[in-house]
Enzyme design. Structure first.
Site, PDB file in Angstrom:
ATOM      1  N   HIS A 238       0.818  -1.222   0.000  1.00 27.67           N
ATOM      2  CA  HIS A 238       0.000   0.000   0.000  1.00 27.67           C
ATOM      3  C   HIS A 238       0.858   1.281   0.000  1.00 27.67           C
ATOM      4  O   HIS A 238       0.716   2.138  -0.854  1.00 27.67           O
ATOM      5  CB  HIS A 238      -0.888   0.048   1.252  1.00 27.67           C
ATOM      6  CG  HIS A 238      -1.800  -1.129   1.427  1.00 27.67           C
ATOM      7  ND1 HIS A 238      -3.015  -1.264   0.782  1.00 27.67           N
ATOM      8  CD2 HIS A 238      -1.669  -2.244   2.200  1.00 27.67           C
ATOM      9  CE1 HIS A 238      -3.592  -2.391   1.165  1.00 27.67           C
ATOM     10  NE2 HIS A 238      -2.806  -3.001   2.020  1.00 27.67           N
TER      11      HIS A 238
HETATM   12  O1  RIB Z   1      -4.529   0.115   5.007  1.00 27.15           O
HETATM   13  C1  RIB Z   1      -3.149   0.087   4.733  1.00 27.15           C
HETATM   14  C2  RIB Z   1      -2.397   1.010   5.631  1.00 27.15           C
HETATM   15  O2  RIB Z   1      -2.538   0.568   6.983  1.00 27.15           O
HETATM   16  C3  RIB Z   1      -0.878   1.014   5.361  1.00 27.15           C
HETATM   17  O3  RIB Z   1      -0.365   2.284   5.651  1.00 27.15           O
HETATM   18  C4  RIB Z   1      -0.350   0.004   6.339  1.00 27.15           C
HETATM   19  O4  RIB Z   1       1.005   0.290   6.726  1.00 27.15           O
HETATM   20  C5  RIB Z   1      -1.266   0.218   7.503  1.00 27.15           C
HETATM   21  O5  RIB Z   1      -0.767   1.318   8.232  1.00 27.15           O
END
Ligand code: RIB
Ligand code: CA
Length: 312
Positions: A238
């Site tokens: 992500h």
């Molecule tokens: O939903 C994904 C996010 O949540 C990313 O930033 C991961 O590191 C968690 O923090």
């Protein structure tokens, strides 16, 4: 070419590590003014220690500051997918470096105001530090080029069926950010669920002799220990999207949207509410929502950066 000044605000976090590595591998384009931490994936103590452990492992460092220990109003709810340590089960060395500051908000403010050029903020955890910054020092807004954040979603959720984790943890901070008037590029779940590394790419990383690539394979593979996955499953990275957009914006598909944040206690807590009515036109949309990226292109760029860092 002028390098873009950036400050990364993170909660390492396996995918946070990949985002930081992508930035470190592209310092010809990105001038990393600092990296700050915020409670999210794990407690502030753990995510801050994880950042300093990563730098100790890599033998590199940037300026660093720790930030908020909990959301603006709500109790902290840590994540689960990154494990008890926040970085899976990889054995990082104990930190051998110190923080530059234990106040991320004033650290970020000072960096922005001292910079001759505008600064891009890259929040990839809950938005607590950034919400506090914009509320405490509103004059900083005119020196912020862009906020390239990982968080939110248009049509789905991950921590709940409606909300993405970073927004869910601190909806009030997110509401401040989305309503700040500062240009936002949102890497939400629609795009990050395509920004994936697949099992064979992970296997190659794990079989690598390189110090950085092998570590990346091990920490990414941790995700697959959490659930029964088939061979062809892949996992989203992500946070790397928020850095990838700054480097290669042309590989993303996007739509300008008006987005607000649901701060209710109910079922929709932390939902990023996007106005998807095509017939409604806004004078100034507050968000460039990234909606798609070619997975093969994304993973090739990210993997090239990782292997490049083996020569650190
Ligand atoms: O939903 C994904 C996010 O949540 C990313 O930033 C991961 O590191 C968690 O923090
Ligand atoms: Ca994160």
């Amino acid at each position: 070419m002028t390098r873009r000044n950036i400050i990364i605000d993170c909660d390492p976090g396996i995918d946070d590590v990949l985002a930081i590595l992508l930035a470190l591998a592209n310092q010809d384009k990105l001038n990393i003014l600092g990296v700050t931490t915020v409670a999210g994936n794990q407690t502030l103590e753990k995510v801050t220690s994880n950042l300093l452990k990563l730098y100790t492992y890599l033998g590199v460092k940037t300026e660093t500051a720790s930030g908020s220990v909990k959301p603006l109003i709500r109790e902290l709810r840590v994540g689960t997918v990154h494990g008890e340590t926040g970085l899976g089960d990889f054995e990082f060395p104990q930190p051998e470096i110190e923080l530059n500051s234990t106040n991320a908000v004033t650290f970020i403010y000072d960096k922005i105001m001292q910079s001759k050029e505008k600064v891009t903020l890259v929040p990839i955890g809950p938005l607590t530090n950034i919400g506090l910054l914009l509320s405490t020092f509103p004059e900083v807004k005119e020196k912020i080029e862009l906020i390239s954040l990982m968080g939110g979603s248009i049509f789905t959720g991950n921590i709940t069926s409606k909300a993405e984790f970073n927004i869910y943890v601190d909806p009030e901070a997110a509401k401040i950010v989305f309503n700040s008037g500062v240009p936002i590029v949102m890497s939400g779940l629609e795009v990050t669920h395509k920004a994936c590394i697949n099992k064979s790419e992970i296997r190659d990383l794990m079989n690598s002799q390189g110090k950085v690539s092998k570590m990346c394979g091990e920490i990414i593979n941790y995700y697959f220990k959490l659930e029964k996955v088939t061979e062809d499953k892949m996992t989203p990275i992500h946070d790397a999207c928020s850095i990838m957009y700054l480097l290669y914006p042309e590989i993303f598909e996007y739509k300008y949207m008006q987005i607000d944040v649901d701060c209710s206690e109910g079922y929709n807590r932390g939902m990023t509410v996007a106005d998807t009515r095509d017939w409604i036109k806004y004078d100034n949309y507050n968000t460039k929502a990234l909606l798609n990226v070619d997975r093969d292109v994304f993973s090739r760029i990210l993997l090239n950066a990782i292997y490049k860092l083996d020569n650190l």
